[in-house]
Design an enzyme around this catalytic site. Structure first.
Site, PDB file in Angstrom:
ATOM      1  N   ASP A 174      -1.970  14.210  21.686  1.00  0.00           N
ATOM      2  CA  ASP A 174      -0.915  13.696  20.917  1.00  0.00           C
ATOM      3  C   ASP A 174      -0.707  14.171  19.445  1.00  0.00           C
ATOM      4  O   ASP A 174       0.320  14.187  18.915  1.00  0.00           O
ATOM      5  CB  ASP A 174      -0.877  12.041  21.125  1.00  0.00           C
TER       6      ASP A 174
ATOM      7  N   ASP B 269       0.754  -1.409   0.017  1.00  0.00           N
ATOM      8  CA  ASP B 269      -0.070   0.027  -0.158  1.00  0.00           C
ATOM      9  C   ASP B 269       1.033   1.303   0.050  1.00  0.00           C
ATOM     10  O   ASP B 269       0.325   2.182  -0.533  1.00  0.00           O
ATOM     11  CB  ASP B 269      -0.867  -0.109   1.134  1.00  0.00           C
TER      12      ASP B 269
ATOM     13  N   ASN C 248      -4.117   9.040   1.446  1.00  0.00           N
ATOM     14  CA  ASN C 248      -4.421   8.552   2.782  1.00  0.00           C
ATOM     15  C   ASN C 248      -4.748   9.918   3.811  1.00  0.00           C
ATOM     16  O   ASN C 248      -5.911  10.101   4.251  1.00  0.00           O
ATOM     17  CB  ASN C 248      -3.650   7.745   3.360  1.00  0.00           C
TER      18      ASN C 248
ATOM     19  N   ALA D  94      -5.414  11.102  21.212  1.00  0.00           N
ATOM     20  CA  ALA D  94      -5.422  10.925  22.547  1.00  0.00           C
ATOM     21  C   ALA D  94      -5.794  12.155  23.315  1.00  0.00           C
ATOM     22  O   ALA D  94      -4.909  13.048  23.988  1.00  0.00           O
ATOM     23  CB  ALA D  94      -3.975  10.389  22.977  1.00  0.00           C
TER      24      ALA D  94
ATOM     25  N   THR E 294      -9.216   3.361   6.489  1.00  0.00           N
ATOM     26  CA  THR E 294      -8.930   1.932   6.903  1.00  0.00           C
ATOM     27  C   THR E 294      -7.427   2.146   7.114  1.00  0.00           C
ATOM     28  O   THR E 294      -6.693   0.915   7.538  1.00  0.00           O
ATOM     29  CB  THR E 294      -9.202   1.122   5.807  1.00  0.00           C
ATOM     30  N   ALA E 295      -6.739   3.197   7.462  1.00  0.00           N
ATOM     31  CA  ALA E 295      -5.354   3.283   7.541  1.00  0.00           C
ATOM     32  C   ALA E 295      -5.086   3.724   9.049  1.00  0.00           C
ATOM     33  O   ALA E 295      -5.732   3.124   9.923  1.00  0.00           O
ATOM     34  CB  ALA E 295      -4.351   3.983   6.644  1.00  0.00           C
TER      35      ALA E 295
ATOM     36  N   SER F 130      -6.957   2.681  13.012  1.00  0.00           N
ATOM     37  CA  SER F 130      -6.346   2.524  14.212  1.00  0.00           C
ATOM     38  C   SER F 130      -6.537   3.343  15.399  1.00  0.00           C
ATOM     39  O   SER F 130      -6.351   3.170  16.764  1.00  0.00           O
ATOM     40  CB  SER F 130      -4.796   2.273  14.037  1.00  0.00           C
TER      41      SER F 130
END
Length: 274
Positions: A158, A59, A128, A193, A169-170, A174
């Site tokens: 952060d 990717d 992305n 965060a 989806t990258a 997460s």
């Protein structure tokens, strides 16, 4: 039919390129007009006459080619020689099937929207995401995020992800963001965060300009990355601007293998755990 090949030299040796890729294409009626390592300079004439850009890598290799594919309006066919290969429609063992599908025009394409990041006089186009990250593991950054002069976020945390639907989806996934169908034209903002209960991911329309202001840092400075590459170093008081690009790229999806199939096959999305 003419193609230009981009490849990741860390995933594909010269011998593999010659024997397993160039040779099968040369034995077909598909002309390879040139090939280059992803990220290297390509002659404009070669890029213009190609019918497709065929990319061999993971990717990350696709991300490196996104801007040039958009500039020359060339459809992209990605062949996975890496790990996940979420953006790829073919594996490295399916060269024969790829050649047959190109010859029979058995490939469909989806339009993927891009982001533009404006830093001073510099403009960077990404597929992305644009991400603000701390240079030091400890401490926080204080950030204001404005949409058309209205302050949307003001938080300590952060960092911040500004993502396309393709990028959902990258890193964005997460970090707790939603999966967004890539054919939608929206911009996703995900604070990292954030030290506040009332700060949550937000989805913005593509027509509005996003301004990100670094107010201060407790330690170090902030990196701005575009699709994983460092593009700028921010100091307190600096701003960057992010907008949805007018450019798109056409990314191949093998007939019968649409985006929802990829979510299931490669991410296991929606499966019930027994």
């Amino acid at each position: 039919m003419k193609i230009f090949i981009f490849y990741n030299p860390l995933k594909l040796s010269n011998d593999d390129l010659e024997e397993n890729i160039l040779k099968p294409f040369n034995e077909s009626n598909i002309e390879v007009i040139g090939y280059a390592a992803a990220g290297s300079t390509v002659e404009e004439k070669q890029a213009q006459v190609a019918d497709f850009f065929v990319i061999f890598g993971g990717d990350g290799t696709v991300l490196k080619i996104a801007e040039i594919a958009a500039i020359f309006s060339k459809p992209v066919i990605a062949v996975n020689t890496g790990n996940l290969g979420f953006l790829s429609s073919y594996s490295s063992s399916e060269i024969k099937e790829l050649i047959e599908d190109i010859q029979k025009e058995n490939i469909s394409f989806s339009f993927r929207h891009l982001l533009e990041c404006h830093v001073g006089t510099k403009k960077v186009v990404v597929l992305n995401d644009i991400v603000l990250l701390k240079s030091q593991p400890l401490g926080t950054m204080n950030v204001d995020v404005k949409i058309e002069e209205h302050t949307l976020f003001s938080f300590a945390g952060d960092g911040l992800i500004v993502s396309t639907p393709t990028g959902s989806t990258a890193y964005a996934l997460s970090a707790g963001g939603p999966i967004i169908h890539p054919e939608l034209n929206v911009v996703q903002l995900i604070p990292l965060a954030a030290h506040a209960l009332n700060i949550r991911p937000f989805i913005a329309p593509p027509t509005q300009r996003i301004e990100i202001i670094l107010k201060n840092m407790s330690k170090g400075f902030v990196y701005v990355t575009g699709d994983g590459d460092i593009i700028h170093r921010m100091e307190p008081g600096m701003s960057i601007f992010v907008t949805s690009s007018e450019m798109t790229i056409k990314l191949a999806q093998r007939n019968g293998n649409n985006y929802l199939n990829a979510l299931d096959k490669k991410l296991g999305f929606g499966r019930r755990f027994e």
